[in-house]
Write a protein that holds these residues in place. Structure first.
Motif, PDB file in Angstrom:
ATOM      1  N   GLU A  18       0.827  -1.211   0.000  1.00  0.00           N
ATOM      2  CA  GLU A  18       0.000   0.000   0.000  1.00  0.00           C
ATOM      3  C   GLU A  18       0.860   1.260   0.000  1.00  0.00           C
ATOM      4  O   GLU A  18       0.546   2.236  -0.680  1.00  0.00           O
ATOM      5  CB  GLU A  18      -0.954  -0.004   1.201  1.00  0.00           C
ATOM      6  CG  GLU A  18      -2.105  -0.967   1.049  1.00  0.00           C
ATOM      7  CD  GLU A  18      -2.951  -0.704  -0.191  1.00  0.00           C
ATOM      8  OE1 GLU A  18      -3.314   0.461  -0.453  1.00  0.00           O
ATOM      9  OE2 GLU A  18      -3.236  -1.678  -0.920  1.00  0.00           O
ATOM     10  N   GLY A  19       1.945   1.233   0.755  1.00  0.00           N
ATOM     11  CA  GLY A  19       2.841   2.386   0.775  1.00  0.00           C
ATOM     12  C   GLY A  19       3.466   2.644  -0.584  1.00  0.00           C
ATOM     13  O   GLY A  19       3.526   3.789  -1.048  1.00  0.00           O
ATOM     14  N   LEU A  20       3.915   1.584  -1.250  1.00  0.00           N
ATOM     15  CA  LEU A  20       4.516   1.747  -2.572  1.00  0.00           C
ATOM     16  C   LEU A  20       3.482   2.170  -3.607  1.00  0.00           C
ATOM     17  O   LEU A  20       3.766   2.986  -4.486  1.00  0.00           O
ATOM     18  CB  LEU A  20       5.220   0.453  -2.999  1.00  0.00           C
ATOM     19  CG  LEU A  20       6.436   0.055  -2.148  1.00  0.00           C
ATOM     20  CD1 LEU A  20       6.946  -1.321  -2.564  1.00  0.00           C
ATOM     21  CD2 LEU A  20       7.540   1.091  -2.245  1.00  0.00           C
ATOM     22  N   ARG A  21       2.271   1.635  -3.480  1.00  0.00           N
ATOM     23  CA  ARG A  21       1.187   2.077  -4.373  1.00  0.00           C
ATOM     24  C   ARG A  21       0.903   3.563  -4.186  1.00  0.00           C
ATOM     25  O   ARG A  21       0.630   4.275  -5.150  1.00  0.00           O
ATOM     26  CB  ARG A  21      -0.074   1.259  -4.122  1.00  0.00           C
ATOM     27  CG  ARG A  21       0.029  -0.164  -4.623  1.00  0.00           C
ATOM     28  CD  ARG A  21      -1.245  -0.963  -4.346  1.00  0.00           C
ATOM     29  NE  ARG A  21      -1.033  -2.354  -4.683  1.00  0.00           N
ATOM     30  CZ  ARG A  21      -1.278  -3.376  -3.868  1.00  0.00           C
ATOM     31  NH1 ARG A  21      -1.774  -3.166  -2.649  1.00  0.00           N
ATOM     32  NH2 ARG A  21      -1.047  -4.611  -4.265  1.00  0.00           N
ATOM     33  N   GLY A  22       0.979   4.013  -2.949  1.00  0.00           N
ATOM     34  CA  GLY A  22       0.785   5.428  -2.661  1.00  0.00           C
ATOM     35  C   GLY A  22       1.838   6.316  -3.299  1.00  0.00           C
ATOM     36  O   GLY A  22       1.631   7.511  -3.483  1.00  0.00           O
ATOM     37  N   GLU A  23       2.972   5.721  -3.660  1.00  0.00           N
ATOM     38  CA  GLU A  23       4.046   6.438  -4.349  1.00  0.00           C
ATOM     39  C   GLU A  23       3.922   6.302  -5.870  1.00  0.00           C
ATOM     40  O   GLU A  23       4.834   6.657  -6.605  1.00  0.00           O
ATOM     41  CB  GLU A  23       5.406   5.908  -3.891  1.00  0.00           C
ATOM     42  CG  GLU A  23       5.684   6.077  -2.412  1.00  0.00           C
ATOM     43  CD  GLU A  23       5.834   7.535  -2.015  1.00  0.00           C
ATOM     44  OE1 GLU A  23       6.380   8.332  -2.816  1.00  0.00           O
ATOM     45  OE2 GLU A  23       5.409   7.882  -0.896  1.00  0.00           O
ATOM     46  N   GLY A  24       2.798   5.725  -6.320  1.00  0.00           N
ATOM     47  CA  GLY A  24       2.544   5.616  -7.749  1.00  0.00           C
ATOM     48  C   GLY A  24       3.098   4.367  -8.409  1.00  0.00           C
ATOM     49  O   GLY A  24       3.162   4.285  -9.638  1.00  0.00           O
ATOM     50  N   MET A  25       3.478   3.386  -7.618  1.00  0.00           N
ATOM     51  CA  MET A  25       4.038   2.151  -8.169  1.00  0.00           C
ATOM     52  C   MET A  25       2.952   1.087  -8.271  1.00  0.00           C
ATOM     53  O   MET A  25       2.044   1.036  -7.448  1.00  0.00           O
ATOM     54  CB  MET A  25       5.176   1.651  -7.275  1.00  0.00           C
ATOM     55  CG  MET A  25       6.318   2.636  -7.155  1.00  0.00           C
ATOM     56  SD  MET A  25       7.578   2.057  -6.005  1.00  0.00           S
ATOM     57  CE  MET A  25       8.444   3.596  -5.675  1.00  0.00           C
ATOM     58  N   ALA A  26       3.052   0.234  -9.282  1.00  0.00           N
ATOM     59  CA  ALA A  26       2.168  -0.921  -9.414  1.00  0.00           C
ATOM     60  C   ALA A  26       2.787  -2.051  -8.616  1.00  0.00           C
ATOM     61  O   ALA A  26       3.954  -2.384  -8.819  1.00  0.00           O
ATOM     62  CB  ALA A  26       2.028  -1.302 -10.878  1.00  0.00           C
ATOM     63  N   VAL A  27       2.016  -2.642  -7.714  1.00  0.00           N
ATOM     64  CA  VAL A  27       2.575  -3.633  -6.792  1.00  0.00           C
ATOM     65  C   VAL A  27       1.724  -4.897  -6.778  1.00  0.00           C
ATOM     66  O   VAL A  27       0.511  -4.835  -6.600  1.00  0.00           O
ATOM     67  CB  VAL A  27       2.664  -3.075  -5.354  1.00  0.00           C
ATOM     68  CG1 VAL A  27       3.298  -4.095  -4.414  1.00  0.00           C
ATOM     69  CG2 VAL A  27       3.438  -1.762  -5.329  1.00  0.00           C
ATOM     70  N   ASP A  28       2.384  -6.036  -6.961  1.00  0.00           N
ATOM     71  CA  ASP A  28       1.778  -7.348  -6.760  1.00  0.00           C
ATOM     72  C   ASP A  28       2.371  -7.942  -5.492  1.00  0.00           C
ATOM     73  O   ASP A  28       3.522  -7.634  -5.140  1.00  0.00           O
ATOM     74  CB  ASP A  28       2.084  -8.283  -7.936  1.00  0.00           C
ATOM     75  CG  ASP A  28       1.443  -7.824  -9.233  1.00  0.00           C
ATOM     76  OD1 ASP A  28       0.361  -7.195  -9.185  1.00  0.00           O
ATOM     77  OD2 ASP A  28       2.019  -8.099 -10.298  1.00  0.00           O
ATOM     78  N   VAL A  29       1.604  -8.808  -4.838  1.00  0.00           N
ATOM     79  CA  VAL A  29       2.033  -9.411  -3.578  1.00  0.00           C
ATOM     80  C   VAL A  29       1.813 -10.919  -3.635  1.00  0.00           C
ATOM     81  O   VAL A  29       0.805 -11.386  -4.169  1.00  0.00           O
ATOM     82  CB  VAL A  29       1.228  -8.830  -2.383  1.00  0.00           C
ATOM     83  CG1 VAL A  29       1.588  -9.536  -1.085  1.00  0.00           C
ATOM     84  CG2 VAL A  29       1.442  -7.340  -2.264  1.00  0.00           C
ATOM     85  N   CYS A  30       2.756 -11.665  -3.080  1.00  0.00           N
ATOM     86  CA  CYS A  30       2.551 -13.090  -2.833  1.00  0.00           C
ATOM     87  C   CYS A  30       3.223 -13.433  -1.510  1.00  0.00           C
ATOM     88  O   CYS A  30       4.007 -12.648  -0.976  1.00  0.00           O
ATOM     89  CB  CYS A  30       3.047 -13.941  -3.986  1.00  0.00           C
ATOM     90  SG  CYS A  30       4.814 -13.901  -4.229  1.00  0.00           S
TER      91      CYS A  30
END
Length: 117
Positions: A18-30
């Motif tokens: 969520e923090g990285l998404r808030g910086e405008g990055m697309a993030v996947d998680v596993c």
């Protein structure tokens, strides 16, 4: 920038994502090493944020296999509780491009991800 977060603790994984998404990055998680390795080799990520102590396939093996795969261009940032000098050296020797021990400062994590991407 496209990021993969491989972290077995769901709360930490989601906080980082969520923090990285808030910086405008697309993030996947596993949440396990086997899935992380598969995702890293199938998708084009700029950075893989990788825990060391993962279930199914240990993070060290994930790191090594990503680093050795000529088809994977992603840079690797180990984000882990194992923060001693030997741990950091071992992680970098496995192929990680950077190493950050927990607990960490969020601003430092973002800066390191940006520097790698």
């Amino acid at each position: 920038m496209r990021i993969l977060v491989v972290e077995d603790e769901p709360d930490l994984a989601e906080t980082v994502a969520e923090g990285l998404r808030g910086e405008g990055m697309a993030v996947d998680v596993c949440h396990d090493g086997d899935t992380g390795l598969e995702m890293a080799t199938v998708h084009d990520y700029d950075v893989v944020v990788l825990d060391r102590d993962l279930p199914v396939l240990h993070g060290d093996q994930v790191c090594l296999r990503i680093a050795e795969d000529p088809g994977v261009q992603a840079r690797e940032l180990m984000l882990t509780a194992a923060g001693g000098l030997e741990d950091r050296v071992d992680g970098l020797d496995l192929g990680a491009d950077d190493y950050l021990a927990t607990p960490f400062a969020y601003l430092e994590l973002v800066a390191r991800v940006r520097a790698l991407g």
